[in-house]
Design an enzyme around this catalytic site. Sequence first.
Site, PDB file in Angstrom:
ATOM      1  CB  CYS A  10     -78.464 -42.854-212.233  1.00  0.00           C
ATOM      2  SG  CYS A  10     -76.716 -42.459-212.070  1.00  0.00           S
ATOM      3  CB  CYS A  13     -74.860 -42.275-215.629  1.00  0.00           C
ATOM      4  SG  CYS A  13     -74.610 -43.428-214.275  1.00  0.00           S
TER       5      CYS A  13
END
Lengths: 79, 144
Positions: A10, A13
């Site tokens: 995501c 991240c």
Amino acid sequence: MKIEILGMGCPKCKKTTQNAQLAIEELGIEAEIVKVEELDKITEYGVMMTPALVIDGEVKVAGKIPSKQEIISWIEVKK
Amino acid sequence: MEQCCCNDTKTRLVYSCSGCADVGEIADQVARKLTRDGYGKMTCLASISAGISGTIASAKGADENVAIDGCSVACARKTLENIGVKPTEAYFLTDMYLEKGKTTVSEEIIAVVSEQIKQGIASEVPPKQEQGKNKNAGWFCGSC
């Protein structure tokens, strides 16, 4: 040194990976950054939330994006 | 099961003492039920005691940490405090009209306690229980 970024890929991240990269560059050290996206591997660390950042097998943070400065401080302790 | 912080939902982790006494067993079952009901996510307290870095980091990163203890020895709450995490809520089943060593573990009690925790209340109505039927339960435990 091995830095693992745990997460499913995501934006948070990715930002964590970016900050880790910046921290390494600022310190001028050699470190390997590994993205861990497989759920099984993530849960093996006992992590309940992502993103998480692991330095040499030790989870330093879970559930939030660590700042570059935080990552630098963790690396310096390990050095 | 891990949760991605990108979904912006509040992270609530639930810990139970899971002690060997009857109230510890109820605390454990309540934590599992709360997880099934979607109230929060049960996490291994033993893992924190063992110093597993991922579980500790998760407790530190969670929005809420709920400790459910069978009795006032407060193993769950204290385990969290030992890693520098103050639970946002701490429950003691013995404060909820359950008597250590004299409480029958039943679905009804688990459901009542779970509801009380969901509503954030200690206890207003004592759950019905069959006292004395299971009177040996938990008495082997000297510390929790």
